[in-house]
Design an enzyme around this catalytic site. Structure first.
Site, PDB file in Angstrom:
ATOM      1  CB  SER A 117     -37.355  58.308  27.287  1.00  0.00           C
ATOM      2  OG  SER A 117     -36.414  57.685  28.176  1.00  0.00           O
ATOM      3  CB  SER A 127     -34.189  57.097  26.147  1.00  0.00           C
ATOM      4  OG  SER A 127     -35.494  57.246  25.724  1.00  0.00           O
ATOM      5  CE  LYS A 183     -35.433  58.496  31.898  1.00  0.00           C
ATOM      6  NZ  LYS A 183     -34.995  57.370  30.027  1.00  0.00           N
TER       7      LYS A 183
HETATM    8  N1  GLN Z   1     -37.757  57.068  21.480  1.00  0.00           N
HETATM    9  C1  GLN Z   1     -37.734  55.249  21.726  1.00  0.00           C
HETATM   10  C2  GLN Z   1     -38.783  54.426  22.065  1.00  0.00           C
HETATM   11  O1  GLN Z   1     -39.946  55.748  21.995  1.00  0.00           O
HETATM   12  C3  GLN Z   1     -36.531  54.873  22.770  1.00  0.00           C
HETATM   13  C4  GLN Z   1     -36.920  55.093  23.856  1.00  0.00           C
HETATM   14  C5  GLN Z   1     -35.750  55.066  25.310  1.00  0.00           C
HETATM   15  O2  GLN Z   1     -34.529  55.137  24.997  1.00  0.00           O
HETATM   16  N2  GLN Z   1     -35.893  54.444  26.122  1.00  0.00           N
HETATM   17  O3  GLN Z   1     -38.590  53.764  22.946  1.00  0.00           O
END
Ligand code: GLN
Length: 509
Positions: free
Chosen positions: A163, A187, A88
């Site tokens: 994400s 994410s 990532k």
């Molecule tokens: N979807 C959640 C957010 O937008 C979690 C994102 C994540 O775990 N990085 O904050």
């Protein structure tokens, strides 16, 4: 079993490592096979933001040479020797552009490797490139990437989740052997569910965040994403463990997680939290998770209902804590130290420093990141701290206590990972709250600092993957992995052996 050159991509990471070690395949062959696959496939998927072909091949040759020189002692080479992986693009890589999928970091080339990156490299992994994400890991669909949209390999009109959407999409479309993602509120687990792979968010503090671009520091964790439970266990062994560079790092020996995979579930008690089954869950998701529960019962686990009464506060709590911490973490991207380009410097002479600051930040951050910074700055304003951030931290304690109480009587919790399968590209972009709800079942785990994982548990009629979530006690990764492996033995994994019969469609020509 002999595997043709192009079919090498389907092997699990552990199997690739075994074959490299046994001299049956070279790291160059594996790396070339994946680079060919990426060239073929990724135009349609959009998982990679940076491909490091030459560097990967040079590294593969280096490993192959080391292996030849190891003279029958391949164990000196590390458990991932020769295996092509991808990361990532929020993980800092020396000499390789690290963007966090943000325009503000579009040209940043870090001068160092993050701890997880150097541990993977010490284990012998070959880095193919960097993977797409929502900008600064804020989002649930990878549509917030400033670079490009990533698509779900099973259905290209749908999102891969986020994400860590690029990581999940690359793994399931066989564009790398395995990858790492980060999980602040889901994410790793949510995109793993949408793409049908195994993804594990470790206990807070188990894996170092040194060299991980920070989103919300009290929630962020790095974790493995792969096609098999064994691969996830193997990667976790490599990346976990104490790091003096991260003050939240837990100083305890790392177990050999793969040793836990055969333990089975007989004698385990699995809690089913009422609040996660209470409606609002897609019927096909609910059915698949119910079937998984029945499988666990057949395998000898006991299942009991439990209650986590403060679950309904997880979303508002998370969306105070995470943006508050993000607004503080992202203050470093002030257009001066990072993200300022030559032409903008020149402009500054004409427009003044303040205007330049507004201009670069304005141009640098996408709408979701700006929304989070505004939310967070508001919540932390003097006079508001007690009403918002402090209150959220208090509710967070209640959420954690719910879990502590549940874990007095159960070994694991089981629930759906997401309320629905992968949604359509564009479907939730107009309504941020709708998007936030995609993580409704994954947020609490981060607020409580617990380990959690997605385990694939079936498909919808239209062929979209469905995932279930296992949640463990703090440092309960072995029990969680044992349960995941027991289930996987029942339903099979994508790409554990030869060419998988069920896999995402090939490139449309
Ligand atoms: N979807 C959640 C957010 O937008 C979690 C994102 C994540 O775990 N990085 O904050």
């Amino acid at each position: 079993m002999a595997v043709s050159e192009t079919d090498l991509i389907y092997l699990s990471a552990a199997e690739q490592a075994r074959r490299v070690r046994a001299g049956e395949v070279s790291s160059r062959q594996l790396t070339e096979a994946y680079l060919a696959r990426i060239a073929d496939m990724d135009g349609e998927i959009g998982a990679y933001v940076t491909i490091e072909g030459d560097r990967a091949l040079a590294r593969a040759d280096h490993i192959d040479a080391a292996l030849a020189g190891a003279n029958g002692h391949p164990d000196q080479l590390g458990p991932l020797a020769g295996v092509p992986i991808a990361l990532k693009d929020i993980l800092v890589t020396e000499g390789i552009k690290t963007t966090a999928a943000s325009a503000i970091l579009a040209d940043w080339i870090p001068p160092y490797d993050g701890t997880v990156v150097s541990r993977l490299s010490r284990a012998g992994a070959v880095l193919l490139g960097k993977l797409n994400l929502d900008e600064f890991a804020m989002g649930s669909s990878t549509e917030n990437s400033a670079i490009k949209t990533c698509r779900n390999p099973w259905d290209r009109s749908r999102v891969p989740g986020g994400s860590s959407g690029g990581s999940a999409a690359a793994v399931v479309s066989f564009q790398c052997a395995a990858s790492l993602g980060t999980d602040t509120g889901g994410s790793i687990r949510q995109p793993s569910a949408f793409c049908g792979i195994v993804g594990l968010k470790p206990t807070y503090g188990l894996v170092s965040r040194y060299g991980v671009i920070a989103f919300a520091s009290s929630l962020d964790q790095v974790g493995p994403m792969a096609r098999t439970v064994e691969d996830v266990a193997l990667l976790l062994e490599v990346i976990a463990g104490f790091d003096p560079h991260d003050s939240t790092s837990i100083d305890r020996p790392v177990p050999r997680y793969r040793d836990a995979l055969g333990r089975g579930v007989s004698g385990l008690t699995i809690g089913l939290p009422d609040e996660y089954f209470a409606g609002g869950v897609d019927a096909e998701v609910a059915r698949a998770v119910e079937a998984a529960i029945a499988t666990y019962q057949t395998l000898g686990a006991k299942t009991v209902p439990v209650s986590l009464p403060h679950t309904k506060y997880a979303l508002p709590t998370y969306y105070l804590v995470a943006p508050a911490e993000a607004s503080s973490n992202l203050a470093r991207f002030d257009g001066v130290r990072y993200g300022l380009r030559r032409s903008e410097t020149d402009d500054s002479q004409k427009v003044g420093l303040f205007d330049m600051y507004c201009k670069t930040r304005g141009a640098g951050f996408g709408p979701e990141v700006k929304r989070r910074i505004m939310l967070g700055t508001f919540a932390l304003r003097s006079g508001y701290y007690d009403a918002y951030y402090l209150k959220a931290q208090q509710v967070r304690t209640l959420i954690r206590r719910d879990f502590e109480r549940a874990f007095e009587t159960v070994d694991l919790l089981l629930a759906p990972t997401t309320p629905t399968p992968a949604f359509a590209v564009g479907e939730k972009m107009a309504n941020p709250l709708d998007m936030y709800l995609a993580d409704i079942f994954t947020l609490s785990c981060n607020l409580a600092g617990l380990p959690g994982m997605n385990v694939p548990c079936g498909f919808t009629e239209s062929g979209l993957p469905i995932g279930m979530q296992l949640l463990g006690k703090p440092l309960g990764e072995e029990t969680m992995l044992a349960a995941a492996a027991a289930f996987e033995r029942e339903i099979g994994a994508i790409g554990a052996g030869g060419v998988p019969t069920r896999r995402p469609p090939e490139v449309s020509s």
